[in-house]
Design an enzyme around this catalytic site. Structure first.
Site, PDB file in Angstrom:
ATOM      1  N   TYR A  72      56.854  10.462 111.618  1.00 34.83           N
ATOM      2  CA  TYR A  72      57.532  11.509 110.838  1.00 34.83           C
ATOM      3  C   TYR A  72      56.759  12.819 110.930  1.00 34.83           C
ATOM      4  O   TYR A  72      57.329  13.885 111.128  1.00 34.83           O
ATOM      5  CB  TYR A  72      57.648  11.061 109.371  1.00 34.83           C
ATOM      6  CG  TYR A  72      58.497  11.987 108.532  1.00 34.83           C
ATOM      7  CD1 TYR A  72      59.846  11.696 108.301  1.00 34.83           C
ATOM      8  CD2 TYR A  72      57.968  13.150 107.981  1.00 34.83           C
ATOM      9  CE1 TYR A  72      60.639  12.547 107.544  1.00 34.83           C
ATOM     10  CE2 TYR A  72      58.752  14.007 107.221  1.00 34.83           C
ATOM     11  CZ  TYR A  72      60.080  13.703 107.005  1.00 34.83           C
ATOM     12  OH  TYR A  72      60.864  14.546 106.249  1.00 34.83           O
ATOM     13  N   LYS A 257      71.223  22.932 127.594  1.00 31.21           N
ATOM     14  CA  LYS A 257      71.535  23.588 128.878  1.00 31.21           C
ATOM     15  C   LYS A 257      70.293  23.482 129.764  1.00 31.21           C
ATOM     16  O   LYS A 257      70.064  22.473 130.393  1.00 31.21           O
ATOM     17  CB  LYS A 257      71.949  25.045 128.652  1.00 31.21           C
ATOM     18  CG  LYS A 257      73.355  25.221 128.090  1.00 31.21           C
ATOM     19  CD  LYS A 257      73.389  25.097 126.615  1.00 31.21           C
ATOM     20  CE  LYS A 257      74.689  25.579 126.008  1.00 31.21           C
ATOM     21  NZ  LYS A 257      74.739  25.294 124.568  1.00 31.21           N
TER      22      LYS A 257
END
Ligand code: F0G
Length: 457
Positions: A72, A257
């Site tokens: 975490y 992308k």
């Protein structure tokens, strides 16, 4: 004999494609209310809807996934990612987010206040959305050349320095930052030159402003600088990226992308105050600072993806495939935004279906015809996407009406490009028979294109 250009990879895993009949596609698109976003992916043969999150990862990226650290707090995958980003961009502070628009949301929550003015070159829809939803204004300062699809200029994505300077001269006190989108998606995946980035920096400095790059396709931009701008032919892509980012104060990134991953984003900056400000919004919106909405394994894959894509071989393979498809369209005389950009072909639908009035949405009509012809799914970047004017509620017919055909990274072969081109040619050859478009029967107030229901006329 000179050896031809070929891909810089070979294929290790494949995914079957489903072909369909014209009758099936006619039925499916009708059931989808003539909205291509409503199709199921297995009703599509070649998917050119977007290049966002649709690419194929490499074996190195998949290997990195296995090493992801899901802690975490303090995940080692975060530190690998941060180190890679700092190496490529020079930015020291990094905040991961679950995708690009989340990076905008977190950073703009800190920077954009009601009444602010944010100039730039064709803000992407979500960027504009995150500015306008804060009752601020996005001012498009793109060069006028971008509006003429047939004009061949090398850097059609540029910011017009005169337009930018005018905004600053008149209202500098309202400008929290300037945003430059590299490459300029909305103008057709068009690059911004290094010279232009330098000019923007100089104007920003003159008025004491900071500059953000919306960097979704920054590697494609670097490739165009290398191939089109004097003085960069011998530089590595990494060197060019480093220089590009030296003119910015920070970046928002959609890693879907040029990060070569299926999901993810980040903010990076050289300024501690921006980092401290954004931190406050990352924790409630995205998650703790060392994961910000991403799995550890996804950060690990992104670190490798960024490193891999900033190598010449990878990015050259990608751009050459888009250029291969463009050359086919040239052969068939099909008009598109010239010269072809980095991630997609933007077909000029107004020119192809010139007998269809704007009110009947030519680009959407072309998208439907291409789908029925061959199962190729494109995306309307035109009058439907432009939404209505918030005040008059009239359709906005002022911009271009384009059919965008995005090429996913490392997914299709040039044989698929041949199919796309042939399908488009078949539609083009019978364009005079296509005399009616579509009408809207149901729409939402904002971002209507995702859910709009249409009827064929
Ligand atoms: N900036 C640009 C230039 C983009 O093209 C996109 C997304 C975003 C920001 C937002 O990033 O999707 O990760 O939240 N463009 C996609 C497209 C959706 O199809 O062009 P995201």
């Amino acid at each position: 004999m000179e050896l031809p250009f070929a891909e810089s990879y070979k294929i290790k895993m494949v995914e079957p494609l489903r072909k369909s009949t014209r009758e099936e596609r006619e039925q499916w698109i009708k059931e989808a209310d003539y909205n291509l976003f409503q199709l199921k992916s297995d009703q599509v043969y070649i998917d050119c809807l977007t290049d966002s999150g649709t690419g194929a990862m490499s074996d190195r990226q998949w290997a990195a996934m296995m090493m992801g650290d899901e802690s975490y707090a303090g995940s080692s995958s975060f530190f690998q990612l941060k180190e890679t980003i700092t190496k490529i961009t020079g930015f020291e502070y990094v905040i991961p987010t679950h995708q690009g628009r989340a990076a905008e949301n977190v950073l703009f929550s800190h920077l954009v206040k009601a009444g602010a003015i944010v100039p730039g070159n064709s803000h992407f829809d979500t960027t504009k959305g995150h500015i306008e939803s804060r009752k601020a204004f996005a001012i498009d300062c793109t060069v006028d050349e971008a509006k003429d699809t047939q004009l061949e200029v090398p850097f059609k994505g540029n910011v017009d320095p005169k337009k930018l300077e005018k905004v600053l001269a008149e209202q500098a006190e309202l400008v929290p930052f300037i945003i430059v989108t590299v490459t300029n998606n909305t103008a057709g995946g068009q690059p911004v030159s290094m010279q232009n980035l330098r000019e923007v920096r100089a104007i920003a400095d003159k008025y004491g402003k900071r500059v953000i790059f919306d960097s979704a396709r920054f590697v494609e931009n670097a490739y165009f600088i290398r191939t089109r701008e004097e003085g960069y032919a011998d530089k590595s892509i990494k060197e060019i990226c480093k220089e590009m980012f030296s003119y910015a104060d920070g970046m928002t990134m959609s890693s879907k992308k040029d990060g070569l991953v299926n999901m993810g984003g980040f903010i990076a900056t050289r300024h501690e105050d921006w980092y401290e400000g954004a931190k406050r919004f990352c924790i409630p919106f995205e998650g703790f600072l060392t994961y910000g909405g991403m799995n550890g394994r996804d950060m690990a894959a992104l670190a490798v993806g960024l490193d891999e894509n900033t190598e010449l071989d990878t990015i050259e393979t990608r751009i050459k495939q888009v250029q291969y498809l463009a050359a086919k369209l040239d052969e068939y005389g099909i008009p598109y935004q010239r010269p072809v950009g980095g991630h997609a072909i933007f077909v000029d639908a107004d020119r192809v279906l010139d007998q269809i009035p704007k009110e009947e949405f030519p680009a959407q009509t072309l998208a439907i015809e291409l789908y029925i012809e061959a199962g190729v799914r494109g995306c309307e970047i035109g009058y439907i996407l432009a939404d209505r004017d918030p005040v008059t509620r009239e359709n906005r017919f002022g911009g271009l009406d384009l059919l965008r055909l995005c090429i996913a990274r490392r997914v299709y072969t040039n044989n698929h490009m041949d199919v796309i081109a042939a399908a488009l040619k078949n539609v083009y050859d019978r364009r005079h028979e296509i005399t009616r478009g579509v009408k809207i029967v149901w729409e939402t107030e904002l971002m209507r294109h995702f859910t709009v229901k249409l009827e064929r006329l």
